[in-house]
Structures are given as structure tokens and as C-alpha cells.
Write a protein that holds these residues in place. Structure first.
Motif, PDB file in Angstrom:
ATOM      1  N   LYS A 100      81.396  52.611  -4.094  1.00 18.14           N
ATOM      2  CA  LYS A 100      80.802  51.399  -3.524  1.00 18.14           C
ATOM      3  C   LYS A 100      79.285  51.394  -3.735  1.00 18.14           C
ATOM      4  CE  LYS A 100      80.421  48.707   0.681  1.00 18.14           C
ATOM      5  NZ  LYS A 100      79.793  48.910   1.954  1.00 18.14           N
ATOM      6  N   LYS A 101      78.633  52.504  -3.468  1.00 20.39           N
ATOM      7  CA  LYS A 101      77.178  52.590  -3.621  1.00 20.39           C
ATOM      8  C   LYS A 101      76.748  52.415  -5.073  1.00 20.39           C
ATOM      9  CE  LYS A 101      76.431  55.397   0.492  1.00 20.39           C
ATOM     10  NZ  LYS A 101      76.158  56.738   1.013  1.00 20.39           N
ATOM     11  N   THR A 102      77.526  52.937  -6.007  1.00 23.36           N
ATOM     12  CA  THR A 102      77.214  52.787  -7.429  1.00 23.36           C
ATOM     13  C   THR A 102      77.280  51.320  -7.830  1.00 23.36           C
ATOM     14  OG1 THR A 102      78.039  55.002  -7.912  1.00 23.36           O
ATOM     15  CG2 THR A 102      77.907  53.473  -9.767  1.00 23.36           C
ATOM     16  N   THR A 136      77.915  42.886  -5.450  1.00 22.46           N
ATOM     17  CA  THR A 136      77.945  42.817  -3.988  1.00 22.46           C
ATOM     18  C   THR A 136      79.283  42.354  -3.414  1.00 22.46           C
ATOM     19  OG1 THR A 136      77.018  40.589  -4.061  1.00 22.46           O
ATOM     20  CG2 THR A 136      75.458  42.419  -3.819  1.00 22.46           C
ATOM     21  N   GLU A 168      76.977  48.691  -5.809  1.00 25.96           N
ATOM     22  CA  GLU A 168      75.888  47.991  -5.125  1.00 25.96           C
ATOM     23  C   GLU A 168      74.549  48.224  -5.820  1.00 25.96           C
ATOM     24  OE1 GLU A 168      77.629  47.812  -0.570  1.00 25.96           O
ATOM     25  OE2 GLU A 168      76.415  49.545  -1.159  1.00 25.96           O
ATOM     26  N   LYS A 169      74.307  49.439  -6.273  1.00 24.02           N
ATOM     27  CA  LYS A 169      73.059  49.765  -6.964  1.00 24.02           C
ATOM     28  C   LYS A 169      72.915  48.940  -8.245  1.00 24.02           C
ATOM     29  CE  LYS A 169      70.263  53.606  -8.602  1.00 24.02           C
ATOM     30  NZ  LYS A 169      70.169  55.046  -8.787  1.00 24.02           N
ATOM     31  N   HIS A 180      86.265  47.192  -0.340  1.00 22.01           N
ATOM     32  CA  HIS A 180      86.110  48.643  -0.260  1.00 22.01           C
ATOM     33  C   HIS A 180      87.309  49.287   0.423  1.00 22.01           C
ATOM     34  CE1 HIS A 180      83.841  52.372   1.247  1.00 22.01           C
ATOM     35  NE2 HIS A 180      84.063  52.526  -0.033  1.00 22.01           N
ATOM     36  N   ASP A 232      87.090  54.822  -2.627  1.00 25.86           N
ATOM     37  CA  ASP A 232      86.363  56.057  -2.367  1.00 25.86           C
ATOM     38  C   ASP A 232      87.254  57.040  -1.628  1.00 25.86           C
ATOM     39  OD1 ASP A 232      83.580  55.960  -3.321  1.00 25.86           O
ATOM     40  OD2 ASP A 232      83.481  54.148  -2.109  1.00 25.86           O
ATOM     41  N   CYS A 236      86.358  56.372  -7.283  1.00 27.67           N
ATOM     42  CA  CYS A 236      85.455  57.519  -7.336  1.00 27.67           C
ATOM     43  C   CYS A 236      86.363  58.718  -7.554  1.00 27.67           C
ATOM     44  CB  CYS A 236      84.651  57.671  -6.040  1.00 27.67           C
ATOM     45  SG  CYS A 236      83.590  59.125  -6.097  1.00 27.67           S
ATOM     46  N   SER A 281      81.211  57.280   0.131  1.00 28.19           N
ATOM     47  CA  SER A 281      81.366  55.961  -0.515  1.00 28.19           C
ATOM     48  C   SER A 281      80.578  55.824  -1.814  1.00 28.19           C
ATOM     49  CB  SER A 281      80.995  54.844   0.461  1.00 28.19           C
ATOM     50  OG  SER A 281      81.841  54.870   1.589  1.00 28.19           O
ATOM     51  N   CYS A 282      80.686  56.797  -2.683  1.00 27.89           N
ATOM     52  CA  CYS A 282      79.931  56.809  -3.937  1.00 27.89           C
ATOM     53  C   CYS A 282      80.286  55.648  -4.872  1.00 27.89           C
ATOM     54  CB  CYS A 282      80.126  58.137  -4.660  1.00 27.89           C
ATOM     55  SG  CYS A 282      79.485  59.552  -3.724  1.00 27.89           S
TER      56      CYS A 282
END
Length: 127
Positions: free
Chosen positions: A81-83, A90, A85-86, A94, A73, A21, A78-79
Motif C-alpha cells: 500500500k505504501k509503495t 490513491t 501511495e508513494k 487494501h 499486505d 507484497c 503495509s509495504c
């Protein structure tokens, strides 16, 4: 001629991908430069987080088939990781700089800080 070390541990058939990130602060710069260092050192390959967020099918398919996926991140949001996951990714390793003692707006992008994060990334990649 490539700068990548030919004796590196990223020579498996499936890539080891690194998604920093890059953010807009000092810790974002550290994640970006650490991912580039790990790529140059040959331990993994920096990959396109924007392509994941944009739903680019080829980038997502490559990521789904990766041997390892690391999200780096800079802050607790945690952008990266979230990106991932979205997008349905999975199996993510991290790394959050906050957990390494580096805080947003208090951690300049020094070689020491970049090397600290790159070493943690290489360790998580098994290098």
C-alpha cells in the motif's frame, strides 16, 4: 492457450490490478500465491509492485488507469500500500492478512490460507 477463465469478471476495458507484497516470510508467500490464484481464476491481474517502486512510467500509467487496484499486505507494515501511495496511486483497496487473522511467522502458506486470501481479494474485486 490461457489458463484464465474466459467467463471471468476481469473482462472490463480497464484492468483490475493486484499488487501483493511478496515479502520474505510466510505471509508474503501467501499474498503472492493468492494474487497468482486470483489471476489464474480470472478475477484480476497480478501486477508488478517492483515496477511501481522503481518508477517505471508505463506500469504507473497502467495502474492509474485501472478499474480497481488492490494491495495485499502480509503484515501491519503495509509495504504494498505504501509503495503504491508513494507513486501517487490513491484509489487503493487494501487487504492486510493481519486483519484476516493471519500473522507473520505463524501462518504457513497452506491451500486453506491461500484460498482465504484469494476469496477476500475476489470479493473486493466484485467477483
Amino acid at each position: 492457450m490461457s489458463n484464465v477463465n474466459q467467463n471471468s469478471c476481469s473482462c472490463s476495458a480497464a484492468p483490475k490490478l493486484i499488487f501483493p507484497c511478496s515479502g520474505g516470510s510466510d505471509v508474503g508467500e501467501i499474498t503472492d500465491r493468492a494474487a497468482r490464484k486470483v489471476t489464474i481464476d480470472g478475477a484480476g491481474k497480478m501486477y508488478c509492485l517492483a515496477g511501481i517502486g522503481g518508477g517505471v512510467s508505463g506500469i504507473i500509467a497502467t495502474t492509474e488507469s485501472a478499474a480497481k487496484v488492490i494491495a495485499i499486505d502480509g503484515c501491519p507494515l503495509s509495504c504494498a500500500k505504501k509503495t503504491l501511495e508513494k507513486a501517487g496511486i490513491t484509489n487503493i483497496i487494501h487487504i492486510n492478512l493481519h486483519n484476516l487473522g493471519l500473522e507473520k511467522l505463524k501462518s504457513p502458506a497452506t491451500e486453506e490460507n491461500i484460498n482465504k486470501v484469494a476469496a477476500e481479494c475476489a470479493k473486493q474485486l466484485g467477483c
